[in-house]
Design a protein around this motif. Structure first.
Motif, PDB file in Angstrom:
ATOM      1  N   HIS A 118     -35.119 -10.967 -49.631  1.00 43.63           N
ATOM      2  CA  HIS A 118     -36.290 -11.165 -50.494  1.00 43.63           C
ATOM      3  C   HIS A 118     -36.353 -10.111 -51.583  1.00 43.63           C
ATOM      4  CE1 HIS A 118     -40.730 -11.387 -51.419  1.00 43.63           C
ATOM      5  NE2 HIS A 118     -40.440 -12.666 -51.383  1.00 43.63           N
ATOM      6  N   TYR A 123     -36.875 -12.041 -59.833  1.00 49.11           N
ATOM      7  CA  TYR A 123     -37.639 -13.280 -59.961  1.00 49.11           C
ATOM      8  C   TYR A 123     -38.165 -13.453 -61.390  1.00 49.11           C
ATOM      9  CZ  TYR A 123     -37.535 -13.035 -54.872  1.00 49.11           C
ATOM     10  OH  TYR A 123     -37.106 -12.977 -53.567  1.00 49.11           O
ATOM     11  N   LEU A 140     -36.048 -17.514 -55.556  1.00 48.32           N
ATOM     12  CA  LEU A 140     -36.006 -17.231 -54.125  1.00 48.32           C
ATOM     13  C   LEU A 140     -34.668 -17.657 -53.527  1.00 48.32           C
ATOM     14  CD1 LEU A 140     -37.636 -16.339 -51.558  1.00 48.32           C
ATOM     15  CD2 LEU A 140     -38.216 -18.759 -51.267  1.00 48.32           C
ATOM     16  N   ILE A 163     -44.273 -16.877 -48.834  1.00 49.50           N
ATOM     17  CA  ILE A 163     -43.250 -17.874 -49.143  1.00 49.50           C
ATOM     18  C   ILE A 163     -43.832 -19.233 -48.782  1.00 49.50           C
ATOM     19  CG2 ILE A 163     -41.000 -18.819 -48.478  1.00 49.50           C
ATOM     20  CD1 ILE A 163     -40.036 -15.966 -48.014  1.00 49.50           C
ATOM     21  N   THR A 168     -41.787 -18.210 -53.803  1.00 50.39           N
ATOM     22  CA  THR A 168     -42.489 -17.033 -53.305  1.00 50.39           C
ATOM     23  C   THR A 168     -43.527 -16.636 -54.331  1.00 50.39           C
ATOM     24  OG1 THR A 168     -42.199 -14.803 -52.385  1.00 50.39           O
ATOM     25  CG2 THR A 168     -40.867 -15.364 -54.297  1.00 50.39           C
ATOM     26  N   TRP A 179     -49.328 -20.442 -47.265  1.00 46.58           N
ATOM     27  CA  TRP A 179     -47.984 -19.877 -47.379  1.00 46.58           C
ATOM     28  C   TRP A 179     -47.727 -18.911 -46.219  1.00 46.58           C
ATOM     29  CZ3 TRP A 179     -45.759 -18.908 -52.903  1.00 46.58           C
ATOM     30  CH2 TRP A 179     -45.953 -20.057 -53.684  1.00 46.58           C
TER      31      TRP A 179
END
Length: 215
Positions: A118, A123, A140, A163, A168, A179
């Motif tokens: 992660h 991102y 992700l 997530i 995410t 989530w």
């Protein structure tokens, strides 16, 4: 995927494209073009789509559709989209991330490997939605994709990192939510006293930086 324009009731048209970063960049450009040229239109950006709401008593749908088509064509030209990078400190696991073990079990790896994967990605903020300042992030690791909870929580705390499916994100304020919560950040994503009130914007990039991993 070829772009498709469809009505959404009598007061909106939706342009749908693929959910790739390339098409999303064009939607960012389209949103700016339409807001500059037609400030009376309400332009809403989504992941792989853009909606224009209008008053049918004032505007004809065919005019809106033509404006969307022209903006899509103009978005082919490479235009700079202002963006910033953010490092997001995160405490993973424990009470800060009660679903970390569930995500690990679904992925078939250890909780430590979930954190590693992660935090390894950079991102991109595809759009802001659901809550003021809530970022929908692209990038992700596919192995971490996990179905939403069957029964959403009544209250998810502000700063929760989760997530949901193949995405995410970070809850900017307390709210119900389904989530999987894997961590928490103290970074404030939305402050109505600030201009702009949202810390993140479409096109921004971010990385999650583990500060602690709890069992």
């Amino acid at each position: 995927m070829n772009p498709v324009i469809q009505p959404l009731g009598d007061t909106a048209l939706v342009l749908s494209v693929s959910a790739t970063l390339e098409d999303q960049r064009r939607l960012w450009i389209m949103q700016k073009l339409l807001q500059q040229q037609f400030p009376a239109w309400w332009v809403v950006l989504g992941v792989g789509n853009l909606t224009v709401r209008f008053d049918p008593m004032i505007e004809d749908a065919s005019v809106i559709e033509h404006g969307i088509e022209l903006a899509w064509q103009r978005s082919q030209k490479r235009m700079e989209v202002a963006s910033r990078h953010h490092d997001v400190p995160v405490v993973y696991g424990g009470k800060a991330g009660p679903d970390l073990a569930r995500v690990a079990e679904h992925a078939g790896i250890s909780p430590a490997q979930v954190v590693e994967r992660h935090a390894a990605a950079q991102y991109v903020v595809f759009c802001i939605g659901f809550l003021p300042g809530f970022p929908y992030l692209g990038g992700l690791d596919p192995q971490l994709a996990t179905p939403r909870l069957d029964k959403p929580r009544i209250k998810v705390p502000a700063g929760a990192v989760g997530i949901g499916g193949a995405q995410t994100g970070i809850y900017p304020s307390a709210s119900p939510g389904g989530w999987n919560l894997i961590g928490h950040t103290d970074l404030r994503l939305f402050n109505p006293a600030m201009i702009p009130p949202a810390l993140l914007a479409p096109g921004d990039t971010l990385r999650f930086v583990p500060t602690e991993v709890r069992a």
